[in-house]
Scaffold this active site. Structure first.
Site, PDB file in Angstrom:
ATOM      1  CG  HIS A   1       9.346  -0.988   0.288  1.00  0.00           C
ATOM      2  ND1 HIS A   1      10.648  -1.172   0.691  1.00  0.00           N
ATOM      3  CD2 HIS A   1       8.593  -1.054   1.417  1.00  0.00           C
ATOM      4  CE1 HIS A   1      10.692  -1.355   2.005  1.00  0.00           C
ATOM      5  NE2 HIS A   1       9.456  -1.278   2.470  1.00  0.00           N
TER       6      HIS A   1
ATOM      7  CB  CYS B   1      14.694   0.305  -3.833  1.00  0.00           C
ATOM      8  SG  CYS B   1      15.159   0.170  -2.095  1.00  0.00           S
TER       9      CYS B   1
END
Length: 248
Positions: A70, A113
């Site tokens: 992430h 991301c």
């Protein structure tokens, strides 16, 4: 990163899990940066984290780094949502590697991301070529999630796993590598292929692009290009933002 997984499929850790240099709680930002810079990381008590194995590369070597987890603006995470690997820390590590002559050139593929925010200020003089799964503001996208037919299946041995088995950018570069003749396909061509196939985020190149005319065999074992790869299903698929992907 080693974790216990209950469910169908093959145990990919069997026979190799005891040879993992870092696993579980030992997968930390300090350990990762220590691997890169060639200095084993230590915990608060002064004990070496994990096996202590680090890069021992030199000025004639090409180093390849692939990182998937992430991320957010100016930072990426380690397992357990330890999101303390910042742009500054990563750039300092790369600068240290460069000053220590730990590579001739370095290739870094980042799946996270807002991964573009980790490289948008990257110094091109470091001889680092980076490719991010998304720009500085976008989510990257989980794929093989199973809830849309065009995204590919997440069914293993007849059981739907309820998670995404990959990310669109990552499976595209891996499947392109499998299918490519790595002696002739270049880093630049792989970028173009993956950019075209990755439909839900903007794949972007960063840093030093002077050596992207080199073949993939610079970082991957040579192949004849006979493997048949199936591109990540695109079509009208909506995908799953990696921020929302369920962790298995």
């Amino acid at each position: 990163y080693q974790r216990r997984v209950h469910g169908p499929g093959k145990d990919v850790y069997k026979g190799v899990k005891h040879n993992l240099a870092y696993s579980g709680a030992n997968v930390t930002t300090d350990a990762f940066l220590g691997v890169l810079t060639g200095v084993p990381a230590r915990d608060a008590r002064g004990n070496i984290i994990g096996s202590g194995r680090v890069l021992q590369s030199g000025p004639d070597d090409t180093v390849f780094v692939y990182f998937c987890d992430h991320g957010g603006r100016g930072m990426i995470c380690l397992p357990g949502f330890k999101c303390d690997l910042t742009t500054k820390k990563l750039h300092q590590a790369l600068a240290t590697m460069h000053s220590k002559n730990m590579y001739k050139q370095l290739v870094f593929y980042l799946e996270a991301c807002e991964s573009g925010s980790m490289f948008d200020t990257l110094d091109a003089n470091l001889q680092v070529y980076a490719v991010s799964a998304a720009n500085a503001t976008q989510s990257s996208w989980g794929w093989y999630c199973g809830h849309h037919m065009n995204m590919g299946s997440n069914v293993v041995d007849g059981k739907q796993l309820g998670t995404c088995l990959g990310d669109q950018f990552s499976i595209n570069w891996m499947e392109d590598t499998d299918a490519a003749n790595r002696k002739t396909e270049t880093l630049e061509q792989q970028y173009k292929n993956v950019r075209k196939l990755t439909t839900r985020s903007h794949v972007l190149p960063w840093g030093d692009q002077q050596f992207t005319s080199d073949p993939l065999s610079l970082i991957f074992p040579p192949s004849s290009g006979v493997a048949a790869a199936t591109p990540a299903p695109a079509g009208n698929a909506s995908g799953t933002p990696a921020r929302d992907a369920t962790l298995a």
